[in-house]
Design a protein around this motif. Structure first.
Motif, PDB file in Angstrom:
ATOM      1  N   PRO A 102      67.420  40.563   6.920  1.00  0.00           N
ATOM      2  CA  PRO A 102      67.072  41.033   8.266  1.00  0.00           C
ATOM      3  C   PRO A 102      66.510  42.448   8.250  1.00  0.00           C
ATOM      4  O   PRO A 102      66.991  43.313   7.505  1.00  0.00           O
ATOM      5  CB  PRO A 102      68.402  40.968   9.030  1.00  0.00           C
ATOM      6  N   ALA A 103      65.477  42.675   9.056  1.00  0.00           N
ATOM      7  CA  ALA A 103      64.887  44.011   9.147  1.00  0.00           C
ATOM      8  C   ALA A 103      65.859  44.995   9.789  1.00  0.00           C
ATOM      9  O   ALA A 103      65.913  46.168   9.417  1.00  0.00           O
ATOM     10  CB  ALA A 103      63.585  43.948   9.942  1.00  0.00           C
ATOM     11  N   ARG A 104      66.610  44.493  10.772  1.00  0.00           N
ATOM     12  CA  ARG A 104      67.620  45.334  11.439  1.00  0.00           C
ATOM     13  C   ARG A 104      68.965  44.611  11.384  1.00  0.00           C
ATOM     14  O   ARG A 104      69.364  43.936  12.344  1.00  0.00           O
ATOM     15  CB  ARG A 104      67.217  45.603  12.895  1.00  0.00           C
ATOM     16  N   PRO A 105      69.662  44.721  10.275  1.00  0.00           N
ATOM     17  CA  PRO A 105      70.927  43.980  10.123  1.00  0.00           C
ATOM     18  C   PRO A 105      71.976  44.436  11.127  1.00  0.00           C
ATOM     19  O   PRO A 105      72.113  45.635  11.386  1.00  0.00           O
ATOM     20  CB  PRO A 105      71.355  44.302   8.687  1.00  0.00           C
ATOM     21  N   PRO A 106      72.705  43.506  11.732  1.00  0.00           N
ATOM     22  CA  PRO A 106      73.740  43.883  12.701  1.00  0.00           C
ATOM     23  C   PRO A 106      74.864  44.691  12.071  1.00  0.00           C
ATOM     24  O   PRO A 106      75.502  45.505  12.728  1.00  0.00           O
ATOM     25  CB  PRO A 106      74.248  42.523  13.220  1.00  0.00           C
ATOM     26  N   VAL A 107      75.135  44.448  10.785  1.00  0.00           N
ATOM     27  CA  VAL A 107      76.099  45.266  10.035  1.00  0.00           C
ATOM     28  C   VAL A 107      75.427  45.660   8.720  1.00  0.00           C
ATOM     29  O   VAL A 107      74.654  44.884   8.151  1.00  0.00           O
ATOM     30  CB  VAL A 107      77.418  44.507   9.765  1.00  0.00           C
ATOM     31  N   PRO A 108      75.680  46.876   8.213  1.00  0.00           N
ATOM     32  CA  PRO A 108      74.942  47.387   7.050  1.00  0.00           C
ATOM     33  C   PRO A 108      74.975  46.490   5.812  1.00  0.00           C
ATOM     34  O   PRO A 108      73.977  46.376   5.091  1.00  0.00           O
ATOM     35  CB  PRO A 108      75.613  48.736   6.775  1.00  0.00           C
ATOM     36  N   VAL A 109      76.113  45.822   5.548  1.00  0.00           N
ATOM     37  CA  VAL A 109      76.207  45.048   4.300  1.00  0.00           C
ATOM     38  C   VAL A 109      75.225  43.879   4.266  1.00  0.00           C
ATOM     39  O   VAL A 109      74.874  43.397   3.195  1.00  0.00           O
ATOM     40  CB  VAL A 109      77.642  44.518   4.058  1.00  0.00           C
ATOM     41  N   LEU A 110      74.746  43.436   5.442  1.00  0.00           N
ATOM     42  CA  LEU A 110      73.814  42.303   5.459  1.00  0.00           C
ATOM     43  C   LEU A 110      72.427  42.695   4.945  1.00  0.00           C
ATOM     44  O   LEU A 110      71.581  41.841   4.738  1.00  0.00           O
ATOM     45  CB  LEU A 110      73.710  41.710   6.861  1.00  0.00           C
ATOM     46  N   ALA A 111      72.196  44.004   4.752  1.00  0.00           N
ATOM     47  CA  ALA A 111      70.946  44.448   4.120  1.00  0.00           C
ATOM     48  C   ALA A 111      71.062  44.391   2.606  1.00  0.00           C
ATOM     49  O   ALA A 111      70.103  44.655   1.884  1.00  0.00           O
ATOM     50  CB  ALA A 111      70.610  45.871   4.553  1.00  0.00           C
ATOM     51  N   GLY A 112      72.254  44.019   2.138  1.00  0.00           N
ATOM     52  CA  GLY A 112      72.499  44.010   0.702  1.00  0.00           C
ATOM     53  C   GLY A 112      72.146  42.705   0.029  1.00  0.00           C
ATOM     54  O   GLY A 112      72.010  41.656   0.668  1.00  0.00           O
ATOM     55  N   LEU A 113      72.002  42.804  -1.280  1.00  0.00           N
ATOM     56  CA  LEU A 113      71.754  41.644  -2.119  1.00  0.00           C
ATOM     57  C   LEU A 113      72.869  41.610  -3.152  1.00  0.00           C
ATOM     58  O   LEU A 113      73.152  42.603  -3.817  1.00  0.00           O
ATOM     59  CB  LEU A 113      70.385  41.770  -2.784  1.00  0.00           C
ATOM     60  N   LEU A 114      73.530  40.450  -3.253  1.00  0.00           N
ATOM     61  CA  LEU A 114      74.688  40.310  -4.121  1.00  0.00           C
ATOM     62  C   LEU A 114      74.248  39.863  -5.516  1.00  0.00           C
ATOM     63  O   LEU A 114      73.531  38.870  -5.663  1.00  0.00           O
ATOM     64  CB  LEU A 114      75.649  39.277  -3.521  1.00  0.00           C
ATOM     65  N   LEU A 115      74.661  40.620  -6.537  1.00  0.00           N
ATOM     66  CA  LEU A 115      74.367  40.290  -7.927  1.00  0.00           C
ATOM     67  C   LEU A 115      75.665  39.904  -8.628  1.00  0.00           C
ATOM     68  O   LEU A 115      76.629  40.678  -8.622  1.00  0.00           O
ATOM     69  CB  LEU A 115      73.736  41.474  -8.666  1.00  0.00           C
ATOM     70  N   GLU A 116      75.693  38.701  -9.197  1.00  0.00           N
ATOM     71  CA  GLU A 116      76.871  38.220  -9.915  1.00  0.00           C
ATOM     72  C   GLU A 116      76.459  37.879 -11.343  1.00  0.00           C
ATOM     73  O   GLU A 116      75.708  36.937 -11.572  1.00  0.00           O
ATOM     74  CB  GLU A 116      77.449  36.986  -9.232  1.00  0.00           C
TER      75      GLU A 116
END
Length: 377
Positions: free
Chosen positions: A22-36
């Protein structure tokens, strides 16, 4: 966490997963990309915004496994611009260190514990040819509503009956329907759901280059609220739209009085040129007579344009007007050398289909219905 991965592998994977952030994520963590990183030699990248999830697994030389969360778009920009050399990645304290040749980047880690759990895709239901899936979605999604007035019209209605899939979308001014076949896991497969058109279109473009796409339809009528797509190691889910789609089958004309067949490319070019003088929301007028169609725009003191294109006509002559962009959208979607326009009356919907040859039969697996626009005579 510590691993090494090829630049092109990481760049392609990050770009694919990050495309839906999302360009404007409702919460900051949703701008993240998870690396496992797994010590079995794989790196899984994931993104989720509570509506759409994307996940891809790629090979990597993993020295130490682990999970981190970093800004997705920043990682995508960096990985695309690194030199064509292996990338060494390691988590050190509150930073993720990237080293590629003499290039070094340090990214701030985000709290991965706050990241939402990705949804589990429904069980696979069957497969569909990637190029067919991509074309069909593109043909139909152009007719979906792009506004927020009626959210249900922003979706594509997907109905599955055995080995047939019917996709349908409308924004009240045009309607597109495509029928196609797929390879279901069972002959009694039955399913109806409303998939967000923009997400479906993005997913089809991203996965369609693969030989085949696996569809995970979930329970009938989207009971679990999700539909899943997979091609190779790329997996995606999207939440379905709720609500009853309007019964629009009655829009298809039951009879035809006039039909015209003409070269698709010639009509496209002529409409584009004539539409240059059409003000916003002003229609272009098409007058079908024996052997040609005259295309006009503009009246009175306004700028005017006209052009004629060869056209075969069956039935009475007719004059009708359309929104030029809606007409061009349909002509661009048929994907055939010739287009067939079928009419009843100037005030009734017209049906656009494609055909391979001028004297051939129309391909009715795709139908584009266009509402006419009233014009001053």
């Amino acid at each position: 966490m510590k691993f090494k991965v090829e630049r092109d592998v990481l760049a392609e994977a990050v770009t694919w997963v990050a495309r839906g952030l999302p360009a404007r994520p409702p919460v900051p963590v949703l701008a993240g990309l998870l690396l496992e990183a797994s010590e079995e030699g794989t790196l899984t990248l994931s993104a989720f915004d509570y509506e759409v999830s994307a996940r891809i697994t790629v090979p990597a030389e993993v020295q130490t496994g682990g999970t981190v969360l970093v800004l997705g778009r920043l990682l995508a920009d960096i990985s695309r611009n690194l030199p064509a050399r292996p990338i060494e990645v390691s988590a050190e304290g509150s930073k993720l260190q990237l080293t590629c040749g003499s290039s070094r980047f340090s990214l701030l880690l985000m709290p991965s514990d706050d990241y939402p759990t990705l949804p589990t895709s429904p069980e696979a239901s069957g497969t569909i040819d990637g190029d067919v899936f991509t074309q069909a979605v593109a043909q139909v999604s152009i007719a979906a509503d792009r506004g927020d007035t009626l959210p249900i019209l922003t979706g594509v209605r997907m109905e599955v009956d055995g080995d047939r899939i019917t996709l349908l979308a409308t924004d009240r001014y045009r309607l597109a329907q495509r029928e196609l076949t797929w390879h279901p896991g069972g002959s009694d497969t039955s399913y109806v759901a409303l998939v967000p058109a923009r997400t479906l279109s993005d997913t089809a473009r991203a996965l369609g280059a693969s030989g085949s796409v696996e569809l995970a339809l979930g329970s009938n009528a989207g009971g679990d609220g999700l539909i899943g797509f997979q091609a190779g190691q790329r997996r995606s889910t999207t939440r379905l739209l709720d609500g009853e789609y309007p019964k629009v089958a009655s829009i298809f004309p039951s009879s035809v009085d006039t039909e015209s067949v003409l070269k698709t490319s010639e009509l496209v070019e002529a409409v584009k040129r004539v539409a240059l003088v059409a003000e916003r929301n002003t229609p272009v007028r098409l007058r079908f007579t024996d052997g040609q169609v005259a295309i006009e725009a503009g009246t009175g003191d306004d700028a005017q344009a006209s052009e004629a294109v060869e056209a075969a006509l069956t039935g009475p002559e007719i004059e009708i007007a359309f929104n030029p962009q809606f007409l061009l959208d349909g002509l661009g979607a048929v994907g055939t050398p010739y287009a067939r326009l079928s009419f009843t009356q100037p005030s009734r919907p017209a049906v656009l289909t494609g055909q391979a040859e001028e004297e051939g039969e129309p391909d009715t697996s795709y139908r584009y219905v266009l509402m006419p626009v009233r014009f001053a005579s």
